[in-house]
Design a protein around this motif. Structure first.
Motif, PDB file in Angstrom:
ATOM      1  N   VAL A  98     -26.122  96.767  40.835  1.00 24.22           N
ATOM      2  CA  VAL A  98     -25.876  97.670  39.933  1.00 24.22           C
ATOM      3  C   VAL A  98     -26.855  98.868  39.979  1.00 24.22           C
ATOM      4  O   VAL A  98     -28.203  98.501  40.345  1.00 24.22           O
ATOM      5  CB  VAL A  98     -26.227  96.895  38.422  1.00 24.22           C
ATOM      6  CG1 VAL A  98     -26.008  97.821  37.522  1.00 24.22           C
ATOM      7  CG2 VAL A  98     -25.340  95.567  38.581  1.00 24.22           C
ATOM      8  N   THR A  99     -26.318  99.899  39.798  1.00 24.95           N
ATOM      9  CA  THR A  99     -27.177 101.472  39.795  1.00 24.95           C
ATOM     10  C   THR A  99     -26.671 102.203  38.865  1.00 24.95           C
ATOM     11  O   THR A  99     -25.645 101.784  37.901  1.00 24.95           O
ATOM     12  CB  THR A  99     -27.320 101.716  41.322  1.00 24.95           C
ATOM     13  OG1 THR A  99     -28.289 102.793  41.131  1.00 24.95           O
ATOM     14  CG2 THR A  99     -26.071 102.177  41.670  1.00 24.95           C
ATOM     15  N   THR A 100     -26.840 103.465  38.759  1.00 23.81           N
ATOM     16  CA  THR A 100     -26.447 104.239  37.852  1.00 23.81           C
ATOM     17  C   THR A 100     -25.737 105.399  38.387  1.00 23.81           C
ATOM     18  O   THR A 100     -26.080 105.645  39.720  1.00 23.81           O
ATOM     19  CB  THR A 100     -27.684 104.839  36.876  1.00 23.81           C
ATOM     20  OG1 THR A 100     -28.234 106.018  37.848  1.00 23.81           O
ATOM     21  CG2 THR A 100     -28.687 103.885  36.637  1.00 23.81           C
ATOM     22  N   PRO A 101     -25.002 106.026  37.975  1.00 21.52           N
ATOM     23  CA  PRO A 101     -24.074 107.064  38.235  1.00 21.52           C
ATOM     24  C   PRO A 101     -24.833 108.438  38.445  1.00 21.52           C
ATOM     25  O   PRO A 101     -24.600 109.466  39.239  1.00 21.52           O
ATOM     26  CB  PRO A 101     -23.055 107.426  37.273  1.00 21.52           C
ATOM     27  CG  PRO A 101     -23.245 106.943  36.257  1.00 21.52           C
ATOM     28  CD  PRO A 101     -24.595 105.671  36.416  1.00 21.52           C
ATOM     29  N   LYS A 105     -28.288 110.331  45.831  1.00 18.71           N
ATOM     30  CA  LYS A 105     -27.419 110.053  46.980  1.00 18.71           C
ATOM     31  C   LYS A 105     -27.920 108.910  47.779  1.00 18.71           C
ATOM     32  O   LYS A 105     -27.022 108.091  48.351  1.00 18.71           O
ATOM     33  CB  LYS A 105     -26.583 110.905  47.949  1.00 18.71           C
ATOM     34  CG  LYS A 105     -25.748 112.032  47.037  1.00 18.71           C
ATOM     35  CD  LYS A 105     -24.366 111.555  46.886  1.00 18.71           C
ATOM     36  CE  LYS A 105     -23.496 112.175  45.545  1.00 18.71           C
ATOM     37  NZ  LYS A 105     -22.906 113.455  46.055  1.00 18.71           N
ATOM     38  N   ALA A 106     -29.272 108.883  48.050  1.00 16.71           N
ATOM     39  CA  ALA A 106     -29.718 107.773  48.879  1.00 16.71           C
ATOM     40  C   ALA A 106     -29.799 106.608  48.259  1.00 16.71           C
ATOM     41  O   ALA A 106     -29.680 105.482  49.233  1.00 16.71           O
ATOM     42  CB  ALA A 106     -31.404 108.123  48.862  1.00 16.71           C
ATOM     43  N   VAL A 107     -29.685 106.304  47.090  1.00 17.73           N
ATOM     44  CA  VAL A 107     -29.297 104.920  46.368  1.00 17.73           C
ATOM     45  C   VAL A 107     -27.810 104.921  46.194  1.00 17.73           C
ATOM     46  O   VAL A 107     -27.187 103.762  46.881  1.00 17.73           O
ATOM     47  CB  VAL A 107     -29.863 104.830  45.024  1.00 17.73           C
ATOM     48  CG1 VAL A 107     -29.351 103.604  44.223  1.00 17.73           C
ATOM     49  CG2 VAL A 107     -31.607 104.802  45.133  1.00 17.73           C
ATOM     50  N   LEU A 108     -27.019 105.774  45.982  1.00 25.38           N
ATOM     51  CA  LEU A 108     -25.716 105.819  45.697  1.00 25.38           C
ATOM     52  C   LEU A 108     -24.989 105.241  47.121  1.00 25.38           C
ATOM     53  O   LEU A 108     -24.189 104.513  47.162  1.00 25.38           O
ATOM     54  CB  LEU A 108     -24.964 106.999  45.088  1.00 25.38           C
ATOM     55  CG  LEU A 108     -25.354 107.182  43.770  1.00 25.38           C
ATOM     56  CD1 LEU A 108     -25.044 108.665  43.367  1.00 25.38           C
ATOM     57  CD2 LEU A 108     -24.698 106.266  42.745  1.00 25.38           C
ATOM     58  N   ALA A 109     -25.249 106.101  47.988  1.00 24.40           N
ATOM     59  CA  ALA A 109     -24.783 105.558  49.301  1.00 24.40           C
ATOM     60  C   ALA A 109     -25.190 104.438  49.896  1.00 24.40           C
ATOM     61  O   ALA A 109     -24.458 103.621  50.385  1.00 24.40           O
ATOM     62  CB  ALA A 109     -25.303 106.761  50.573  1.00 24.40           C
ATOM     63  N   SER A 149     -30.709  98.779  40.330  1.00 22.03           N
ATOM     64  CA  SER A 149     -31.858 100.062  41.095  1.00 22.03           C
ATOM     65  C   SER A 149     -31.496 100.991  40.230  1.00 22.03           C
ATOM     66  O   SER A 149     -30.410 101.534  39.978  1.00 22.03           O
ATOM     67  CB  SER A 149     -31.307 100.319  42.473  1.00 22.03           C
ATOM     68  OG  SER A 149     -32.002 101.681  42.888  1.00 22.03           O
ATOM     69  N   VAL A 150     -32.494 101.313  39.274  1.00 20.01           N
ATOM     70  CA  VAL A 150     -32.545 102.332  38.364  1.00 20.01           C
ATOM     71  C   VAL A 150     -33.668 103.541  38.494  1.00 20.01           C
ATOM     72  O   VAL A 150     -34.819 103.107  38.666  1.00 20.01           O
ATOM     73  CB  VAL A 150     -32.682 101.933  36.983  1.00 20.01           C
ATOM     74  CG1 VAL A 150     -32.736 103.247  35.919  1.00 20.01           C
ATOM     75  CG2 VAL A 150     -31.673 100.924  36.781  1.00 20.01           C
ATOM     76  N   PHE A 177     -35.301  94.138  41.342  1.00 25.84           N
ATOM     77  CA  PHE A 177     -35.219  95.515  40.593  1.00 25.84           C
ATOM     78  C   PHE A 177     -35.968  96.345  41.541  1.00 25.84           C
ATOM     79  O   PHE A 177     -37.030  96.264  41.900  1.00 25.84           O
ATOM     80  CB  PHE A 177     -35.825  95.330  39.287  1.00 25.84           C
ATOM     81  CG  PHE A 177     -35.662  96.660  38.550  1.00 25.84           C
ATOM     82  CD1 PHE A 177     -34.604  96.929  37.711  1.00 25.84           C
ATOM     83  CD2 PHE A 177     -36.632  97.641  38.696  1.00 25.84           C
ATOM     84  CE1 PHE A 177     -34.348  97.946  36.963  1.00 25.84           C
ATOM     85  CE2 PHE A 177     -36.155  99.010  37.997  1.00 25.84           C
ATOM     86  CZ  PHE A 177     -35.217  99.047  37.107  1.00 25.84           C
ATOM     87  N   HIS A 178     -35.186  97.504  42.072  1.00 20.50           N
ATOM     88  CA  HIS A 178     -35.841  98.631  42.524  1.00 20.50           C
ATOM     89  C   HIS A 178     -35.754  99.811  41.689  1.00 20.50           C
ATOM     90  O   HIS A 178     -34.846  99.955  41.109  1.00 20.50           O
ATOM     91  CB  HIS A 178     -34.914  98.892  43.847  1.00 20.50           C
ATOM     92  CG  HIS A 178     -35.152 100.248  44.596  1.00 20.50           C
ATOM     93  ND1 HIS A 178     -36.450 100.559  44.810  1.00 20.50           N
ATOM     94  CD2 HIS A 178     -34.512 101.215  44.845  1.00 20.50           C
ATOM     95  CE1 HIS A 178     -36.387 101.616  45.722  1.00 20.50           C
ATOM     96  NE2 HIS A 178     -35.107 102.210  45.390  1.00 20.50           N
ATOM     97  N   THR A 179     -36.797 100.713  42.034  1.00 23.53           N
ATOM     98  CA  THR A 179     -36.684 101.989  41.252  1.00 23.53           C
ATOM     99  C   THR A 179     -37.078 102.942  42.124  1.00 23.53           C
ATOM    100  O   THR A 179     -37.957 102.963  42.976  1.00 23.53           O
ATOM    101  CB  THR A 179     -37.661 102.031  40.034  1.00 23.53           C
ATOM    102  OG1 THR A 179     -37.561 103.306  39.408  1.00 23.53           O
ATOM    103  CG2 THR A 179     -39.255 101.893  40.412  1.00 23.53           C
ATOM    104  N   ASP A 180     -36.335 104.302  42.229  1.00 24.90           N
ATOM    105  CA  ASP A 180     -36.489 105.593  42.861  1.00 24.90           C
ATOM    106  C   ASP A 180     -37.370 106.351  41.967  1.00 24.90           C
ATOM    107  O   ASP A 180     -37.098 106.732  41.056  1.00 24.90           O
ATOM    108  CB  ASP A 180     -35.170 106.270  43.033  1.00 24.90           C
ATOM    109  CG  ASP A 180     -35.566 107.447  43.650  1.00 24.90           C
ATOM    110  OD1 ASP A 180     -36.391 107.977  43.676  1.00 24.90           O
ATOM    111  OD2 ASP A 180     -34.449 107.847  44.162  1.00 24.90           O
ATOM    112  N   ALA A 181     -38.866 106.364  42.512  1.00 22.45           N
ATOM    113  CA  ALA A 181     -39.827 107.017  41.596  1.00 22.45           C
ATOM    114  C   ALA A 181     -40.415 108.272  42.620  1.00 22.45           C
ATOM    115  O   ALA A 181     -41.226 108.619  42.430  1.00 22.45           O
ATOM    116  CB  ALA A 181     -41.017 106.114  41.599  1.00 22.45           C
TER     117      ALA A 181
END
Ligand code: PLP
Length: 387
Positions: A98-101, A105-109, A149-150, A177-181
């Protein structure tokens, strides 16, 4: 009178390497060039520097040194987090990510790759400010989710998510849970001792270290399938000879960013608010994106109706002002930003978006110059549009 010096308002894309950071890493391009895996004195010297860099960075995150894994960039951190967690746990009946729109792109891809490998990708809903909605979180993060991932701070709008609360809720449902910080580090307070994220990615070039270095925090005990295999460096988590000078650079930049965080926030917030207020005064129909939510102070994203971002960016660039239309990776593409689209911004407005991102070099005088020039360029663009 000579031409005014150029103004750099694209700090969310990258920042210059800080002098202190450059000096700290310099010896490792010279006499201290050893390979940290070598047993002789050159190797031991490099190992000591790498260990120290790891300890210093861990200190910045409230982490144990063995929870810090150096890598090449934020993109690698995000890919590693999503894919390595999912690959490690999906066999146990949790097949969704589960992630956010509005992620990078590093997470979305990476989430998309999970779907290609037989998993499922789910996107949370965000409101008009780009904040993840509670309803969608409750509906999508359930007991078949392997990884949630949020991102902490969005790179296009600066909007801040309540990562500690979301991490706690995801973990209560058994999801990692992962976060792109990448944009959040040095802006928001991060402390792995009190905030329950499992993984967290940062990138050096957003905080005054060089491009090509990043780090992933991996909480002790987190299941993990390495992405890169080989010589067993980094406790087998990421093979490959470590980049000692850049690890030293990242640790140095991170310590400076943490020490200066609150002062930096206050200064940038003052500058951002002043720019925003002056532009709103001069161009009353300007739309400031995410203005109804908590935003990190380095990003101002606005749409100016009756203009288009490509032409505005070119006109600004010709006058020495460097900004962007969205994320750096999207510059040059004509499709509207996926972030603004997810927030429900109409395509015509999204196509008129400009992101100005402030940094350590930004001055009051620069902000005033930009605030004076933009309305003039807008008047010109609108008159051409009307003609
Ligand atoms: N995540 C966010 C939020 C970013 O802003 C960026 C870079 O723009 C990245 C990830 C990718 O980082 P890097 O350029 O180090 O690969």
């Amino acid at each position: 009178m000579g031409a005014s010096p150029p103004i750099y308002l694209d700090n969310a894309a990258t920042t210059p390497v800080r002098e202190e950071v450059f000096e700290a890493m310099r010896p490792f391009f010279g006499p201290k060039f050893g390979n940290p895996s070598s047993v002789h004195r050159f190797g031991r010297e490099a190992r000591a520097a790498l260990d120290e860099a790891r300890e210093r960075l861990a200190g910045c995150l409230g982490a144990h040194p063995d929870e810090v894994s150096f890598n090449s960039c934020g993109t690698e951190g995000d890919n590693t987090a999503v894919l390595c967690l999912w690959r490690a746990v999906h066999a146990h009946g949790r097949r969704a990510v589960v992630t956010t729109p509005i992620e990078h792109k590093a997470v979305l891809a990476a989430a998309h790759q999970v779907a290609v490998e037989g998993g499922e990708e789910r996107l949370l809903a965000v409101d008009a400010n780009g904040v993840v909605t509670n309803d969608s979180f409750d509906a999508l993060v359930n007991d078949d989710v392997a990884v949630t991932s949020v991102m902490w701070v969005n790179n296009e709008t600066g909007v801040i998510q309540d990562v500690p609360a979301l991490a706690a809720r995801a973990k209560a449902r058994g999801s990692l849970f992962h976060t792109d910080a990448v944009q959040g580090f040095g802006k928001v307070a991060i402390d792995a001792r009190t905030q329950p994220f499992d993984l967290l990615a940062i990138s050096g070039h957003k905080i005054g270290a060089p491009k090509g270095i990043g780090a992933l925090f991996i909480r002790r005990g987190t299941p993990f399938e390495p992405l890169i295999r080989g010589g067993g460096q980094d406790r087998g988590r990421r093979a490959g000879t470590e980049n000692v000078p850049y690890a030293v650079a990242l640790a140095t930049a991170a310590e400076l960013a943490v020490a200066e965080r609150e002062a930096h926030w206050a200064r940038l917030e003052g500058l951002r608010d002043r720019l925003q207020a002056r532009l709103l005064e001069a161009i009353p129909d300007v739309v400031v994106h995410s203005s109804g939510a908590r935003r990190a102070p380095h990003v101002l994203n606005l749409s100016i109706p009756g203009t288009d971002s490509e032409s505005m960016l070119m006109a600004l660039d010709m006058r020495g002002i460097a900004c962007s239309g969205g994320s750096a990776c999207q510059s040059g593409s004509v499709s509207p930003s996926h972030v603004l689209s997810a927030m429900g911004v109409p395509a015509s407005l999204a196509g008129a978006a400009i992101r100005m991102s402030l940094g350590p070099m930004t001055t009051d005088e620069e902000i005033d110059r930009v605030a004076e020039l933009v309305p003039k360029l807008v008047a010109k663009a609108r008159s051409l549009h009307a003609a």
